[in-house]
Design a protein around this motif. Structure first.
Motif, mmCIF file in Angstrom:
data_model
loop_
_atom_site.group_PDB
_atom_site.id
_atom_site.type_symbol
_atom_site.label_atom_id
_atom_site.label_comp_id
_atom_site.label_asym_id
_atom_site.label_seq_id
_atom_site.Cartn_x
_atom_site.Cartn_y
_atom_site.Cartn_z
ATOM 1 N N VAL A 110 0.866 -1.168 0.000
ATOM 2 C CA VAL A 110 0.000 0.000 0.000
ATOM 3 C C VAL A 110 0.908 1.225 0.000
ATOM 4 O O VAL A 110 1.569 1.518 1.003
ATOM 5 C CB VAL A 110 -0.926 0.008 1.226
ATOM 6 N N ILE A 111 0.972 1.929 -1.121
ATOM 7 C CA ILE A 111 1.870 3.066 -1.288
ATOM 8 C C ILE A 111 1.032 4.332 -1.395
ATOM 9 O O ILE A 111 0.439 4.609 -2.452
ATOM 10 C CB ILE A 111 2.757 2.905 -2.542
ATOM 11 N N PRO A 112 0.954 5.145 -0.327
ATOM 12 C CA PRO A 112 0.069 6.315 -0.316
ATOM 13 C C PRO A 112 0.668 7.516 -1.041
ATOM 14 O O PRO A 112 0.848 8.598 -0.465
ATOM 15 C CB PRO A 112 -0.108 6.583 1.185
ATOM 16 N N VAL A 113 0.977 7.350 -2.317
ATOM 17 C CA VAL A 113 1.566 8.413 -3.125
ATOM 18 C C VAL A 113 0.787 8.502 -4.428
ATOM 19 O O VAL A 113 0.520 7.480 -5.077
ATOM 20 C CB VAL A 113 3.054 8.145 -3.428
ATOM 21 N N THR A 114 0.422 9.694 -4.835
ATOM 22 C CA THR A 114 -0.287 9.881 -6.094
ATOM 23 C C THR A 114 0.675 9.715 -7.262
ATOM 24 O O THR A 114 1.898 9.689 -7.087
ATOM 25 C CB THR A 114 -0.931 11.272 -6.152
ATOM 26 N N ALA A 115 0.109 9.638 -8.452
ATOM 27 C CA ALA A 115 0.933 9.457 -9.652
ATOM 28 C C ALA A 115 1.886 10.622 -9.861
ATOM 29 O O ALA A 115 2.937 10.475 -10.485
ATOM 30 C CB ALA A 115 0.037 9.274 -10.880
ATOM 31 N N LYS A 116 1.560 11.801 -9.316
ATOM 32 C CA LYS A 116 2.418 12.971 -9.469
ATOM 33 C C LYS A 116 3.467 13.079 -8.362
ATOM 34 O O LYS A 116 4.285 13.996 -8.376
ATOM 35 C CB LYS A 116 1.563 14.238 -9.492
ATOM 36 N N GLY A 117 3.431 12.164 -7.395
ATOM 37 C CA GLY A 117 4.432 12.172 -6.345
ATOM 38 C C GLY A 117 4.011 12.840 -5.060
ATOM 39 O O GLY A 117 4.856 13.118 -4.200
ATOM 40 N N GLU A 118 2.717 13.083 -4.856
ATOM 41 C CA GLU A 118 2.248 13.700 -3.618
ATOM 42 C C GLU A 118 1.995 12.622 -2.579
ATOM 43 O O GLU A 118 1.205 11.716 -2.773
ATOM 44 C CB GLU A 118 0.960 14.486 -3.866
ATOM 45 N N MET A 119 2.698 12.745 -1.451
ATOM 46 C CA MET A 119 2.545 11.791 -0.357
ATOM 47 C C MET A 119 1.280 12.123 0.423
ATOM 48 O O MET A 119 1.074 13.270 0.832
ATOM 49 C CB MET A 119 3.778 11.871 0.547
ATOM 50 N N LEU A 120 0.424 11.117 0.638
ATOM 51 C CA LEU A 120 -0.851 11.336 1.302
ATOM 52 C C LEU A 120 -0.832 10.824 2.740
ATOM 53 O O LEU A 120 -0.275 9.766 3.028
ATOM 54 C CB LEU A 120 -1.971 10.614 0.541
ATOM 55 N N SER A 121 -1.464 11.578 3.610
ATOM 56 C CA SER A 121 -1.790 11.101 4.955
ATOM 57 C C SER A 121 -3.252 10.698 4.944
ATOM 58 O O SER A 121 -3.946 10.826 3.925
ATOM 59 C CB SER A 121 -1.543 12.201 5.982
ATOM 60 N N SER A 122 -3.767 10.223 6.065
ATOM 61 C CA SER A 122 -5.177 9.841 6.109
ATOM 62 C C SER A 122 -6.080 11.042 5.851
ATOM 63 O O SER A 122 -7.095 10.933 5.147
ATOM 64 C CB SER A 122 -5.500 9.212 7.470
ATOM 65 N N ASP A 123 -5.711 12.211 6.388
ATOM 66 C CA ASP A 123 -6.546 13.404 6.205
ATOM 67 C C ASP A 123 -6.524 13.888 4.761
ATOM 68 O O ASP A 123 -7.578 14.181 4.182
ATOM 69 C CB ASP A 123 -6.070 14.524 7.139
#
Length: 540
Positions: free
Chosen positions: A457-470
């Motif tokens: 599970v890699i919480p990163v968008t295709a553009k490279g934005e790292m996501l938190s739960s919020d």
């Protein structure tokens, strides 16, 4: 080229460091000779304590929220007829809790009471009562405002007294068996580094000549501890240079982390290889797990200075900062040259024989000899730990299977997990397919091919934005938001106190994860461990 005046330069160096009167310079006694002009002008008395301590704190272990000093007592000689441990191994441990170690005066009182108690045949409960009274009297004698005076023992002190009671039983038995020869002395010395680092760094200046020991020359036990600690500090260089890693690099980092206050200055004598060779590459970055250093200046003493050390040497000057700064060509350097009549020549002879060349700063030779021109195109991959919060396996639900847009996944568990993570329950739930990506570990790579990718599970968008739960929830990703919410709560509740990073920050440490996006169409990967790393070619 002018003749250098070491005493004058030392005066200038120290005067520019804003030393507080109570600051202590940790140094070899020989360095005090260069400071004589400054010390002769002091207004008060001078006391220089010397301890044979464990500066790296390899003897310190953490028990939940508490630290303790552990002294391992060698077993008795074969045939002595002594008891040793109940299991017959003969290797006892003497544990001393941090609550006593961080207060030298209290520690000395406790050690002395244990020693005298053993000679008086006192029982463990009697010794614990005596230690409780000593602790209360010790803190009652400290002048404090009445409103803040300690009343009774704290819970930490009660736990510490109980731990010392256990230690007393071993201490008492060693004395009765004739094996109590140096342990009180050893305990006092080894406790001092823990006291000096208890406040998170207190020294304005640290000066020294740390041990130069290559990995291949260390004992087997030290190799294990050195490798683990230097990897955790991000100073270990693997591959064919792994056997050339030097203890002096780790020692420098740990000294700055444990004993130097923020903004403090460090000056250490190191091998010249610290400026020029690949095994010191990570050291030259100035960025480590527990501390950041800005390298300010270097002095070199290569083969043009004879006799000095068995190998060419240098002096590095650094400042403890919030943001690290690596060694670059901008660092002002001095190159020493000259012939000495003998090693350890006195100052006046050294001043007459040695000259210094002021150089504008040129570290062009500080490169990885023989390195590839593509070397800077490579970087370390992400450290996705704890793995069970990231690595997953798919599960089919019902006859129709899982939703292809949001597969149902569960944590992938492994027998290699360590406490506290191994005892925690795994995660499960639906995660959007764009956040399920193949992940390569060292075991995934064979020479010239990929063998076994894992899924994570890699919480990163295709553009490279790292996501938190919020942030994931704000963008409408319910599946990854729920997964990250549980993962973040598990991390926050169980990560060590010394690790202040959030889970998002830990996975993307130094941009190791987000920098891999957008995913390049072609990549070369290789395992970081192993004597002969061989690459594999990836095509997206």
């Amino acid at each position: 080229m002018p003749v250098i005046n070491r005493a004058a330069e030392a005066t200038q160096l120290i005067s520019g460091m804003d030393i507080h009167p109570v600051a202590v310079i940790i140094a070899r006694v020989t360095y005090l000779l260069a400071l004589a002009p400054v010390l002769n002008q002091r207004s008060g008395s001078l006391s220089i304590p010397v301890y044979l301590g464990d500066a790296l704190q390899l003897s310190i272990s953490r028990m939940l929220t508490d630290k303790e000093l552990t002294i391992r007592v060698p077993p008795p000689a074969a045939g002595d007829g002594q008891s040793g441990e109940p299991n017959g191994s003969g290797g006892e441990k003497l544990d001393f809790p941090e609550v006593f170690c961080r207060d030298p005066a209290l520690f000395d009182k406790a050690i002395e009471r244990m020693r005298s108690g053993s000679e008086q045949n006192m029982t463990r409960p009697q010794v614990e009562q005596a230690l409780a009274r000593i602790t209360e009297q010790h803190y009652a004698a400290i002048p404090t405002a009445g409103a803040f005076r300690q009343e009774g023992l704290t819970e930490e002190q009660k736990r510490g007294i109980e731990d010392l009671g256990k230690t007393y039983l071993v201490f008492d038995r060693l004395r009765r068996e004739g094996r109590d020869t140096v342990w009180a002395y050893v305990a006092r010395n080894l406790s001092r580094p823990l006291f000096l680092s208890a406040s998170g760094g207190w020294a304005n200046v640290i000066v020294g000549n740390p041990p130069w020991v290559a990995f291949r020359h260390m004992s087997a036990d030290l190799q294990v501890r050195f490798r683990d600690l230097s990897k955790s500090e991000r100073v270990f260089v693997g591959g064919k240079l792994s056997t050339q890693n030097d203890l002096c690099a780790l020692f420098t980092v740990r000294a700055a982390s444990l004993y130097l206050r923020s903004g403090g200055k460090l000056a250490f004598v190191l091998p010249l290889a610290a400026l020029t060779r690949g095994q010191f590459e990570k050291f030259r970055s100035g960025i480590f797990e527990s501390v950041r250093l800005r390298f300010d200046e270097t002095w070199t003493m290569d083969d043009r200075v004879q006799p000095l050390f068995p190998v060419p040497s240098c002096v590095i000057f650094a400042t403890k900062r919030r943001v690290g700064q690596q060694m670059t060509e901008k660092i002002v350097r001095r190159a020493y040259s000259g012939s000495l009549p003998y090693r350890d020549a006195p100052e006046d002879i050294a001043d007459a024989r040695l000259t210094v060349d002021e150089m504008p700063g040129d570290l062009t030779e500080a490169t990885f000899t023989g390195g590839s021109v593509y070397r800077k195109q490579f970087r370390q991959g992400a450290t996705l730990v704890p793995r069970f919060l990231c690595f997953v396996e798919r599960r089919n639900l019902g006859a129709l299977g899982a939703d292809p847009n949001a597969p149902y996944v569960v944590s992938r568990r492994s027998t290699q997990e360590k406490p506290p993570w191994k005892s925690l329950p795994g995660l499960e739930g639906r995660v959007e397919k764009e956040f399920l990506r193949p992940v390569l570990l060292g075991e995934s790579i064979l020479p010239y091919r990929v063998w076994r990718p894992f899924e994570g599970v890699i919480p990163v968008t295709a553009k490279g934005e790292m996501l938190s739960s919020d942030t994931a929830l704000n963008r409408g990703y319910q599946g990854i938001a729920e997964w990250m919410r549980e993962a973040e709560a598990t991390w926050k509740a169980n990560a060590s106190e010394s690790n202040s990073l959030s889970l998002k920050q830990r996975w993307d440490y130094h941009g190791e994860l987000s920098s891999q996006f957008p995913v390049a169409p072609m990549r070369i990967v290789y395992a970081a461990s192993g004597q002969i790393p061989l690459p594999a070619y990836l095509r997206t």
